[in-house]
Write an enzyme that holds these catalytic residues in place. Structure first.
Site: not given
Lengths: 310, 359
Positions: B222, B250
C-alpha cells in the site's frame, strides 16, 4: 442497567413515501411485512437468542418480501441483473462480514454472516464471494425469482438512459431502498445488519454504503448499533454509522442526540437524504430520518410499533 | 537479479527528476487566512504546504534489507515527495500533489501499488485506490481493477465525474476507459519479485485462508499520501495491490472511505496501511478525525490512541500517515517499520525503520 432488557428496530428504506401516493391496501401490505420481520427478530431475542441471530432473521424476512429493495425485491441494474450488497457486524467482538455485487443468493445477509464467521476477510465481492460461499450450500435462486414486476417497470422507465435511481424515486429526486435491523440481546450484546439491491439502472459496479462497515452499518457494545438507508454516496462521505458511535463515545451524546446530529444536521449539510435506525446498549431506540418517510418498526418488552410517515 | 535491475532503473529516474527541478529549501510561512465564515478561529502560523507519504508498513527489519536496497527505497521516497512538493510550492492544489505523488509510487515497481502490485491467488493483480477532498468531503474509490495503469487517477475521476463514490471490478474499468484513462495489459503490473512471493506463499500454504504470517517481506505494501496546500485544503489518497495470495475478490481498507482514507479540512487527512480487515472494523482513518473533532485531541494524540492503543489491543498491525490543518504531521505505526516521509518548506524527512525519527 437491567441485563434482561432487549429490543430490536428495523427499516425497509427511506425516501419519498407520500400518503397521497399510497393506497390503503399497499400501506397495509408494507405494515404487515414490517410486522412479520419485527416479530421474527423479536422472537429470537425473547427466547434468549443473540442479537446477531435476531438481526439476520429479521433481515431475511425483509429480503424474502418483494416489497423491499433487498433480496427478492432488489432493483434491476443497467444490465437487467440484480446485484446485491449486505453487511453484518457483531458489537461484542467488532467482527464483521460483508458482500458486494453478489447475484442469485436468496439471502445475501446470510452470506455476509458466513463471511463474518468463517473468513479472515471482511468484504468479499462478486464472483469471489460466490466462490467463498461454495462450502456452505446457501440457498440460491434463479433470475426469475428476483424478477418483480414493479421493479422491472421502474427499470424500463430509465433503461438505456444515463440516469439511475434509488428506490422510491420522485421525479428528479433520487431515493433509496435497503433494509436493515439493529438489536440488543439479553446478554447486552448489540448487532447490526443491512441489505440492499442498490440503485435502479446502476452501472459501473457502483457500491453504496450498505456493505461498508462504519458507513452504512456498525455495531459496538460500547456505544450503539446502526443501520443506514438513504443516498448512499452521502452516507459514505459522512461515515454516518460510525460517526453516530463516535459522537456517543467521544462527545458523550445520548443515542438520540447522536443519531439526530448525524442525520438531521451532518447528512443534510452534505446534501444527503435518508435515515438510520439505532439502538444503544441500554436498549434505547432512535429512528431519525430527514425525508418524507421511512418504513420502520421497533419492538421491546414495552412497545411494538410500525410506522411509515414522518 | 530482477529486483536489482528494477532498483537501478528507479534510481536513474530519481536522479533525472531531481536534476530537472533544483530548488532551494527556503522555509516559508504564510499566515493562515481562515475564511470569514470561521472568523472566530484563532489565526495560526501554518506552513505554506505540507505533505506526508507512506509506502507500506510491516515486518521491515534492518537485517533483511541491504544497504543498497535501503538506499534505493529512500531515494524513491524522496523522489515521490519531490514530485508532489513541486506542485505545492508553486501554488498547486493538494489534490494535484496527491495524485502526482501516488502516481509516482504506483509507477515504480518497488511498492505494492500499480506496477509492482502483489498477485492474487489466481495470479492476477487486483488494484484498489481511493481519494478524499477535505474541503468538500467529496470522495472517489475503485476496487478490484486489473487494467488501469494508475488506479489513483481512476479514483479521482470517480470523485470528479461520477455521482458515485465507489466503483468496483469490470464496471470501474469500463468507467475509467470512458473517462479516457490509460489502460494497460494486465501483465504490465507484473514484477518477478511479486510473482515469486505468490509462488512462495502458495507453496507454504496448507489449505485455505490468508497466509499473512508466511510472507513477512511483502506483508502490507500500500502507498498513500496526504497533502495540505496553501489554500488550507487537505486531500488524502491511498492505492494498493492488496494482499499476496488474496482470494474471493477480497476488498481491503484502502478503497473504503473512512477506513483506509479520510480527509476533512476541519480536522485532518489520513492514509492507512496495514492489515486491512482491522482497519475496516475500526474505521481507522475517520476515527483519528473523530477523536480530534469530538475530544479536542491533537493529531498526534489521536493517531497514537488509534494505532498504538486500539489497534494494538485488537492485534491489528499497520500504521498511518496524517496531517492536520495546521500542517502538523503524524507517522504512526505499530509494526517494526513503515516506508514513510514528509516534506514542508525547508524540511524533508524519509525513514524506514522504527528507530529513525526527524532530528
Amino acid at each position: 442497567m437491567s441485563k434482561e432488557k432487549f429490543g430490536i428496530a428495523i427499516h425497509g428504506g427511506a425516501g419519498t413515501i407520500l400518503r397521497s401516493k399510497m393506497t390503503a391496501e399497499k400501506e397495509q401490505a408494507y405494515r404487515s411485512a414490517l410486522e412479520i420481520a419485527l416479530d421474527a427478530g423479536y422472537a429470537v431475542l425473547a427466547k434468549g437468542g443473540t442479537s446477531l441471530a435476531a438481526v439476520e432473521c429479521a433481515v431475511i424476512k425483509l429480503e424474502n418480501c418483494p416489497l423491499f429493495n433487498a433480496g427478492r425485491g432488489s432493483v434491476f441494474n443497467a444490465k437487467g441483473e440484480h446485484e446485491m450488497d449486505a453487511s453484518i457486524m457483531d458489537g461484542k467482538t467488532l467482527h464483521a462480514g460483508a458482500v458486494a455485487a453478489v447475484r442469485n443468493f436468496k439471502n445475501p445477509i446470510t452470506l455476509a454472516h458466513k463471511v463474518l464467521l468463517h473468513s479472515d476477510h471482511v468484504l468479499l465481492m462478486g464472483e469471489g464471494a460466490m466462490e467463498f460461499a461454495k462450502p456452505y450450500a446457501l440457498d440460491m435462486e434463479s433470475d426469475e425469482y428476483f424478477h418483480v414486476d414493479h421493479r422491472y417497470a421502474q427499470w424500463q422507465k430509465i433503461k438505456g438512459s444515463d440516469s439511475f435511481q434509488l428506490d422510491h424515486a420522485k421525479e428528479d429526486k433520487k431515493y433509496l431502498g435497503t433494509v436493515g435491523a439493529v438489536a440488543l440481546d439479553m446478554d447486552g450484546n448489540l448487532a447490526a445488519a443491512t441489505s440492499t439491491g442498490g440503485m435502479t439502472n446502476k452501472k459501473f459496479g457502483r457500491i453504496g454504503d450498505s456493505p461498508l462497515i462504519g458507513l452504512g452499518n456498525y455495531a459496538n457494545n460500547k456505544t450503539c448499533a446502526v443501520s443506514c438507508t438513504g443516498s448512499g454516496e452521502y452516507i459514505m462521505r459522512g461515515v454516518t454509522a460510525y460517526d453516530i458511535s463516535c459522537l456517543m463515545e467521544y462527545k458523550g451524546l445520548s443515542l438520540d442526540e447522536a443519531a439526530n446530529e448525524s442525520v438531521m444536521k451532518r447528512l443534510l449539510d452534505l446534501g444527503g437524504d435518508g435515515g438510520v435506525i439505532a439502538i444503544d446498549a441500554q436498549g434505547n431506540i432512535s429512528m431519525p430520518f430527514n425525508c418524507d418517510g421511512m418504513y420502520r418498526g421497533m419492538r421491546n418488552q414495552e412497545r411494538r410499533e410500525v410506522s411509515i410517515y414522518g | 537479479m530482477e529486483l536489482r535491475n528494477l532498483l537501478l532503473i528507479c534510481f536513474l529516474i530519481t536522479v533525472l527528476s531531481s536534476c530537472s527541478s533544483q530548488k532551494t529549501l527556503q522555509p516559508t510561512l504564510v499566515k493562515s487566512e481562515t475564511s470569514s465564515v470561521n472568523k472566530q478561529k484563532t489565526k495560526v502560523d501554518r506552513p505554506m504546504y505540507a505533505m506526508v507519504i507512506h509506502a507500506g508498513a510491516g515486518t521491515i527489519l534492518k537485517e533483511n534489507i541491504t544497504e543498497e536496497e535501503e538506499y534505493y527505497y529512500k531515494r524513491a521516497l524522496y523522489a515521490a515527495l519531490q514530485s508532489g512538493e513541486v506542485i505545492l510550492e508553486n501554488g498547486g492544489t493538494a489534490l494535484n500533489a496527491v495524485e502526482i505523488t501516488i502516481k509516482y509510487l504506483e509507477d515504480i515497481p518497488l511498492f505494492n501499488a500499480g506496477k509492482g502490485a502483489v498477485f492474487t491467488n489466481a495470479g492476477i493483480n487486483e488494484l484498489d485506490a481511493s481519494i478524499m477532498d477535505g474541503n468538500t468531503l467529496n470522495a472517489g474509490a475503485v476496487g478490484g481493477v486489473t487494467n488501469i495503469k494508475n488506479p489513483i487517477s481512476a479514483a479521482i475521476e470517480v470523485m470528479k465525474n461520477s455521482n458515485h463514490v465507489m466503483l468496483v471490478g469490470k464496471g470501474a474499468e469500463e468507467f475509467a476507459a470512458k473517462q479516457g484513462l490509460e489502460l494497460v495489459e494486465p501483465d504490465y503490473f507484473k514484477t518477478d519479485a511479486r510473482w515469486e512471493s505468490l509462488q512462495n506463499a502458495k507453496a507454504k500454504e496448507k489449505d485455505t485462508g490468508a497466509i499473512l504470517e508466511d510472507n513477512p517481506d511483502w506483508k502490507f505494501g500500500t502507498v498513500g499520501c496526504v497533502a495540505l496546500d496553501q489554500f488550507g485544503n487537505i486531500v488524502a489518497g491511498t492505492s494498493t495491490g492488496g494482499m499476496t495470495n488474496k482470494r474471493y475478490n477480497r476488498i481491503g481498507d484502502s478503497p473504503i472511505i473512512g477506513a483506509g482514507t479520510y480527509a476533512n479540512n476541519e480536522t485532518c487527512g489520513v492514509s492507512c496501511t496495514g492489515h486491512g480487515e482491522y482497519f475496516i472494523r475500526y474505521t481507522v482513518a475517520h476515527d483519528v478525525s473523530a477523536i480530534m473533532e469530538y475530544t479536542g485531541a491533537s493529531l498526534e494524540e489521536a493517531s497514537q490512541q488509534v494505532v498504538m492503543e486500539k489497534l494494538v489491543k485488537a492485534k491489528g498491525s499497520g500504521g498511518l500517515v496524517a496531517l492536520d490543518k495546521d500542517g502538523n504531521i503524524s507517522m504512526t505505526f505499530n509494526t517494526p517499520g513503515m516506508y514513510r516521509g514528509y516534506v514542508k518548506p525547508g524540511e524533508r524527512f524519509v525513514a524506514i525503520y522504527k528507530e529513525e525519527s526527524p532530528e
